[in-house]
Design an enzyme around this catalytic site. Structure first.
Site, short mmCIF file in Angstrom:
data_model
loop_
_atom_site.label_atom_id
_atom_site.label_comp_id
_atom_site.label_asym_id
_atom_site.label_seq_id
_atom_site.Cartn_x
_atom_site.Cartn_y
_atom_site.Cartn_z
N HIS A 173 0.84 -1.20 0.00
CA HIS A 173 0.00 0.00 0.00
C HIS A 173 0.87 1.25 0.00
CE1 HIS A 173 -3.08 2.87 1.63
NE2 HIS A 173 -3.86 2.16 0.83
N HIS A 194 -5.02 6.54 -5.58
CA HIS A 194 -6.08 7.22 -4.87
C HIS A 194 -6.60 8.41 -5.67
CE1 HIS A 194 -4.46 5.03 -1.32
NE2 HIS A 194 -5.73 5.00 -1.00
N HIS A 203 -7.72 -1.75 -4.71
CA HIS A 203 -7.92 -2.32 -3.38
C HIS A 203 -8.61 -3.68 -3.45
CE1 HIS A 203 -7.02 1.85 -2.15
NE2 HIS A 203 -6.52 1.27 -1.08
N HIS A 329 -14.65 6.27 3.48
CA HIS A 329 -13.32 5.66 3.43
C HIS A 329 -12.28 6.50 4.16
CE1 HIS A 329 -9.27 5.52 1.54
NE2 HIS A 329 -9.39 4.25 1.91
N HIS A 333 -10.61 6.05 8.13
CA HIS A 333 -9.17 5.94 8.36
C HIS A 333 -8.73 6.91 9.45
CE1 HIS A 333 -7.02 3.22 5.63
NE2 HIS A 333 -7.97 3.43 4.73
N PHE A 363 -1.37 7.37 4.62
CA PHE A 363 -1.25 6.36 3.57
C PHE A 363 -0.12 5.35 3.81
CE2 PHE A 363 -3.28 9.20 0.12
CZ PHE A 363 -4.49 8.58 0.28
N HIS A 376 -11.28 -2.22 4.45
CA HIS A 376 -11.34 -2.17 2.99
C HIS A 376 -12.21 -3.28 2.41
CE1 HIS A 376 -9.18 1.13 1.12
NE2 HIS A 376 -8.52 1.21 2.26
#
Length: 517
Positions: A173, A194, A203, A329, A333, A363, A376
Site C-alpha cells: 500500500h 487514490h 484495493h 473511506h 481511516h 497512507f 477495505h
C-alpha cells in the site's frame, strides 16, 4: 436536523466538465491541498482551474479531507477525445523510496524483481470454491475473525524478506500510494491509486491476494476476510477482537478516544473539534451519510468511483475521488488512526513514535494496522452493492479496463493483474454474506430555514431582528458590491445559467455554487 456531510449537490453555477464542492464543514483547506485545484492530462490541451500546488514531487501523502471534490465530468471528460490505448502500469521492477508526510523517505519496495519474473494473472471461468466474507461482528463472522487472527500471526512470523510477510504486505500500500513507482514508459511521472477511478479495483486486487496468502498459510482454501460493517448500527464500533492487548490484531497507534464503546463518526473531521452527540443520534447521522454517499452523490460511475487517469497523465495532480473514497473511506481511516495531537491542539514536535499520526491515519503506514483489511473489505462490499443493487454499471473505457498492477501471490511469485479481470467476483472465488442494508431508506430530512443566533455583544449592535428588511441583490450587483464585511445579514440571488435541463444533462454536468474566500 442532520449535520452537514460530505458533498451535497447544490445547483447554482453551471460547470460543463466538473463539479467542485466546498463542504459546509470545511475550514478553507484540506490536507496537502491549497484552496484551488489543477487537473490536466498531459495528452490534452484542455485545462480546468489551476492552483498554487505544493511543488513536492509527490504531494499526496495524507488522507485528503472532503472539503473539495472534483466530480461529475461530462461524457467527454477533461481528456482528449482520442483514446490513449497505452495501458497505465507501474514500473514494478524499478521501485524507489516513497515519501512520508514529513518529507522523509521510506523504503516500501518489495524484493528486487525483473520484468521477466512477472507472470500474467489468468482468471478462472468459474472458481471451484466460493469464499464467503462475513461481517466481523456477526455470529457467522466470528469464525472468520478467529482464523484472521491466526493468519495475521503467521504472516508476522514469516521471514522479513518474504513478500507475504505482514510488513511486506503493508508496504504494498505504501509503495503504490506514496510514490514508490513511476508509470511504466514514463520515468518522470508517478503511479498512484487514490483520488481516481483506480481506487476500487486496486484495493479489490490487494485484498484478493492478501486473502489468498492468509488461506495458504492457514492451509484453508475456504478462508475469507471478515468485513467491518461500520455502515450498519451493529458494526459502528471497533470489533472487540482488535482491542485485545497482545493479540496479533492489536495496534496501539489507534485513537484511544475512539475505542469501544465509542460509535464511529462516518463524517469525522480530524481538524475540527468534535461535537459529541449520543450514540443513537450518531447512528442516525451515519445512516444519513451512507445514503448520501451511496445514492444521492453516486448517480454515475464517475461520481461514485472517481475520475479517469490514463497512461501519461500527471497523476499527482489528482482529478477527483469518488463519493465513497472521500467519506466514509477517508473519514474512517482518520477516525480510527492516531490523531491525538491535532485533537488536543498540540503544536510541539509531536510524539517521536508517531511523527505522522501513524498508523491508520496516513497512507504509507495505514496497512500496518490489521484493521485496515476488514475496513477495505467493507469498501469493496459497498462497491458490489452499488453495482448489483443500485446502479448496475461500471466503466467500459479500455484505458480503465487495461490498467494493471503487480502483486505477490500466495506462492510468493509476482503476478500482473488487470482491472477488467476483477469485475466478476465469481471468477475471483469470493462473495459477501447478505446482510441488512439499513441506510438504503435513510434519506436525510430537508433542513428548515434558520438564522444564526447572535451572541450578547452582537445583540446590542444593529443586526436586523428579521430577514424581512434585507434586500436581496442579484449576482451582478453582488460582484460590484463585494468584497463586503459580513457585519450584517447578506443574501444574494445567483441566477442559474440554464433553468431547465434534461435528466441526461443533469447526469453529465453538475451545477455548483462556488464561494471563495
Amino acid at each position: 436536523m442532520y449535520p452537514p456531510i460530505a458533498p451535497t449537490n447544490y445547483s447554482f453555477t453551471h460547470f460543463p466538465h466538473f463539479f467542485l464542492h466546498h463542504s459546509p464543514l470545511s475550514t478553507n483547506k484540506i490536507l496537502n491541498h491549497p484552496a484551488n485545484f489543477v487537473c490536466k492530462a498531459k495528452n490534452s490541451n484542455e485545462k480546468i482551474p489551476k492552483t498554487n500546488r505544493n511543488k513536492k514531487e509527490f504531494p499526496e501523502l495524507k488522507f485528503d479531507r472532503r472539503d473539495f471534490l472534483l466530480i461529475g465530468f461530462g461524457s467527454s471528460g477533461i481528456y482528449s477525445t482520442v483514446a490513449n490505448l497505452k495501458s497505465l502500469s507501474p514500473d514494478f521492477s524499478n521501485c524507489v523510496d516513497a515519501i512520508k508526510p514529513d518529507g522523509k523517505p521510506v523504503n516500501c519496495c518489495p524484493k528486487s524483481t525483473s520484468a521477466a519474473e512477472i507472470s500474467d494473472f489468468v482468471p478462472n471461468s468459474v472458481a471451484a470454491t466460493t469464499r464467503v466474507r462475513a461481517a466481523a461482528q456477526s455470529v457467522s463472522g466470528a469464525a472468520n475473525m478467529a482464523k484472521y487472527k491466526k493468519a495475521i500471526d503467521l504472516m508476522k512470523n514469516l521471514p522479513a524478506d518474504d513478500p507475504r510477510n505482514f510488513t511486506q504486505q503493508a508496504n504494498v500500500h505504501c509503495a503504490y500510494c506514496d510514490g514508490g513507482y513511476n508509470q511504466e514508459g514514463y520515468s518522470d511521472l508517478k503511479f498512484g491509486i487514490h483520488e481516481s477511478w483506480l481506487f476500487f479495483p486496486f484495493h479489490r486486487w490487494y485484498l484478493y491476494f492478501f486473502e489468498k496468502i492468509c488461506g495458504k498459510l492457514l492451509e484453508d482454501e475456504t478462508f475469507a476476510l471478515p468485513f467491518w460493517n461500520w455502515d450498519s448500527p451493529s458494526g459502528m464500533v471497533i470489533p472487540a477482537m482488535f482491542n485485545e492487548i497482545g493479540s496479533p490484531l492489536y495496534d496501539r497507534r489507534r485513537n484511544q478516544d475512539h475505542l469501544p464503546p465509542a460509535v464511529a463518526d462516518l463524517n469525522w473531521d480530524e481538524d475540527v473539534l468534535p461535537v459529541r452527540v449520543n450514540p443513537e443520534t450518531q447512528i442516525k447521522y451515519n445512516l444519513s451519510i451512507m445514503y448520501k454517499q451511496m445514492i444521492t452523490n453516486a448517480t454515475t460511475p464517475r461520481l461514485f468511483m472517481g475520475q479517469p487517469v490514463r497512461a501519461g497523465d500527471d497523476i499527482t495532480m489528482k482529478c477527483g475521488a469518488g463519493s465513497i473514497e472521500i467519506a466514509p473511506h477517508n473519514t474512517m481511516h482518520t477516525w480510527t488512526g492516531n490523531q491525538w495531537r491535532r485533537q488536543r491542539g498540540y503544536t510541539g514536535p509531536g510524539d517521536p513514535r508517531e511523527p505522522n499520526t501513524e498508523n491508520m491515519g496516513v497512507f504509507y503506514s495505514a496497512a500496518r494496522d490489521p484493521i485496515f483489511y476488514p475496513h477495505h473489505a467493507n469498501i469493496d462490499r459497498l462497491w458490489t452493492i452499488w453495482v448489483n443493487k443500485l446502479h448496475g454499471k461500471v466503466f467500459t473505457d479500455p484505458n480503465w479496463l487495461e490498467t494493471s498492477f503487480v502483486f505477490y501471490n500466495e506462492d510468493a511469485y509476482p503476478v500482473r493483474v488487470k482491472v477488467k479481470d476483477c469485475l466478476d467476483l465469481s471468477r475471483l472465488g469470493y462473495a459477501y454474506e447478505e446482510t441488512p442494508i439499513p441506510w438504503i431508506d435513510a434519506k436525510p430530512r430537508p433542513r428548515g430555514k434558520y438564522v444564526r443566533i447572535p451572541n450578547s455583544l452582537e445583540a446590542t449592535q444593529a443586526l436586523p431582528k428579521t430577514l424581512d428588511n434585507v434586500r436581496i441583490p442579484n449576482s451582478l450587483e453582488a460582484t460590484q458590491a463585494l468584497p463586503k464585511i459580513l457585519d450584517n445579514v447578506l443574501k444574494i440571488t445567483v441566477k442559474r445559467p440554464k433553468k431547465l435541463r434534461s435528466a441526461k444533462e443533469k447526469q453529465e454536468a453538475e451545477e455548483v455554487l462556488l464561494i471563495e474566500e
